[in-house]
Scaffold this motif. Structure first.
Motif, PDB file in Angstrom:
ATOM      1  N   CYS A  72      48.973  15.258   5.352  1.00 32.98           N
ATOM      2  CA  CYS A  72      49.228  16.689   5.182  1.00 32.98           C
ATOM      3  C   CYS A  72      49.941  16.876   3.851  1.00 32.98           C
ATOM      4  O   CYS A  72      50.885  16.153   3.533  1.00 32.98           O
ATOM      5  N   VAL A  74      51.940  19.069   2.977  1.00 39.46           N
ATOM      6  CA  VAL A  74      53.281  19.620   3.128  1.00 39.46           C
ATOM      7  C   VAL A  74      54.204  18.633   3.830  1.00 39.46           C
ATOM      8  O   VAL A  74      55.302  18.342   3.360  1.00 39.46           O
ATOM      9  N   THR A  75      53.764  18.098   4.969  1.00 43.70           N
ATOM     10  CA  THR A  75      54.641  17.269   5.802  1.00 43.70           C
ATOM     11  C   THR A  75      54.362  15.775   5.687  1.00 43.70           C
ATOM     12  O   THR A  75      55.133  14.971   6.194  1.00 43.70           O
ATOM     13  N   GLU A  77      52.245  14.258   7.350  1.00 42.36           N
ATOM     14  CA  GLU A  77      51.745  13.785   8.636  1.00 42.36           C
ATOM     15  C   GLU A  77      50.270  13.413   8.506  1.00 42.36           C
ATOM     16  O   GLU A  77      49.518  14.050   7.770  1.00 42.36           O
ATOM     17  N   ARG A 137      46.373  20.758   5.368  1.00 38.88           N
ATOM     18  CA  ARG A 137      47.606  21.166   6.045  1.00 38.88           C
ATOM     19  C   ARG A 137      47.478  20.920   7.533  1.00 38.88           C
ATOM     20  O   ARG A 137      46.490  21.296   8.157  1.00 38.88           O
ATOM     21  N   ASN A 140      52.028  21.492  11.639  1.00 39.21           N
ATOM     22  CA  ASN A 140      53.455  21.732  11.391  1.00 39.21           C
ATOM     23  C   ASN A 140      53.749  22.198   9.974  1.00 39.21           C
ATOM     24  O   ASN A 140      54.907  22.381   9.610  1.00 39.21           O
ATOM     25  N   ALA A 141      52.716  22.398   9.173  1.00 36.67           N
ATOM     26  CA  ALA A 141      52.910  22.760   7.766  1.00 36.67           C
ATOM     27  C   ALA A 141      53.593  24.121   7.600  1.00 36.67           C
ATOM     28  O   ALA A 141      54.522  24.262   6.802  1.00 36.67           O
ATOM     29  N   ALA A 143      55.590  25.777   9.607  1.00 34.10           N
ATOM     30  CA  ALA A 143      57.006  25.719   9.989  1.00 34.10           C
ATOM     31  C   ALA A 143      57.816  24.978   8.933  1.00 34.10           C
ATOM     32  O   ALA A 143      58.942  25.388   8.602  1.00 34.10           O
ATOM     33  N   ALA A 144      57.283  23.920   8.379  1.00 34.71           N
ATOM     34  CA  ALA A 144      57.989  23.165   7.339  1.00 34.71           C
ATOM     35  C   ALA A 144      58.164  24.008   6.084  1.00 34.71           C
ATOM     36  O   ALA A 144      59.219  23.965   5.438  1.00 34.71           O
ATOM     37  N   LEU A 145      57.164  24.793   5.752  1.00 34.16           N
ATOM     38  CA  LEU A 145      57.278  25.670   4.579  1.00 34.16           C
ATOM     39  C   LEU A 145      58.323  26.761   4.812  1.00 34.16           C
ATOM     40  O   LEU A 145      59.133  27.048   3.924  1.00 34.16           O
ATOM     41  N   ALA A 147      60.893  26.570   6.789  1.00 36.84           N
ATOM     42  CA  ALA A 147      62.199  25.901   6.777  1.00 36.84           C
ATOM     43  C   ALA A 147      62.648  25.596   5.350  1.00 36.84           C
ATOM     44  O   ALA A 147      63.848  25.572   5.066  1.00 36.84           O
ATOM     45  N   ALA A 148      61.702  25.420   4.453  1.00 33.60           N
ATOM     46  CA  ALA A 148      62.030  25.147   3.050  1.00 33.60           C
ATOM     47  C   ALA A 148      62.232  26.439   2.264  1.00 33.60           C
ATOM     48  O   ALA A 148      62.513  26.399   1.066  1.00 33.60           O
TER      49      ALA A 148
END
Length: 171
Positions: A72, A74-75, A77, A137, A140-141, A143-145, A147-148
């Motif tokens: 991914c 972003v993450t 994963e 992506r 969980n991408a 949510a991670a974005l 959070a960032a």
């Protein structure tokens, strides 16, 4: 340099009658392709072509299928992705001196013949790589974005005024 997944078909063995050529990458070839294309893994890579000679060169039409694991964007994963791409290729002796070639939607991808053979394995590997999303992506991408601090693709919440725009717009 020989490609990781090379399956040359000698031009002098290809006639005007169509024949089917099926190829499959071995584990060591798949591992080398994963390194080349920056993938976590290539779990499967297969292609079936209908190959024949015509006046303009060698035609290869068929299907490339694969299963790959990408990270991914972003993450990081692992994401398992399937590839199922139709291919229409024309191998020619020379591409000529033209720097640019105008293609319409019915034109075939044109590849030069090298060393008296067409490399169906390399064609399959390139088809697989081009079919992949360069920025995959996972689930969980988003949510991670968030959070960032990424509000959207074009905005990032940063600094002491982070979120001010949202408050002003009544969000």
């Amino acid at each position: 340099m020989t490609p990781e997944f090379s399956r040359p078909e000698r031009v002098d063995t290809i006639g005007e009658g169509e024949r089917v050529v099926a190829i499959e990458a071995r584990p060591e070839e798949r591992a080398a392709l994963a390194r080349r294309f920056g993938l976590v893994a290539v779990e499967r890579l297969e292609a079936t072509y209908r190959v024949r000679r015509e006046a303009a060169g060698i035609l290869a039409r068929g299907q490339v299928t694969a299963s790959v694991v990408q990270a991914c964007s972003v993450t990081d994963e692992p994401l398992t992705v399937g590839v199922d791409e139709a291919v229409d290729l024309r191998f020619v002796e020379s591409l000529g001196d033209a720097e640019e070639v105008e293609l319409d939607e019915t034109a075939l991808d044109t590849i030069p013949i090298e060393g008296g053979a067409v490399d169906l394995g390399e064609a399959a590997a390139e088809t697989m790589a081009l079919a992949l999303d360069p920025f995959p992506r996972g689930p969980n991408a988003a949510a991670a974005l968030r959070a960032a601090g990424v509000v959207s693709e074009d905005e990032v919440e940063m600094g002491p005024f982070a979120g001010l725009k949202a408050r002003l717009e009544g969000r």
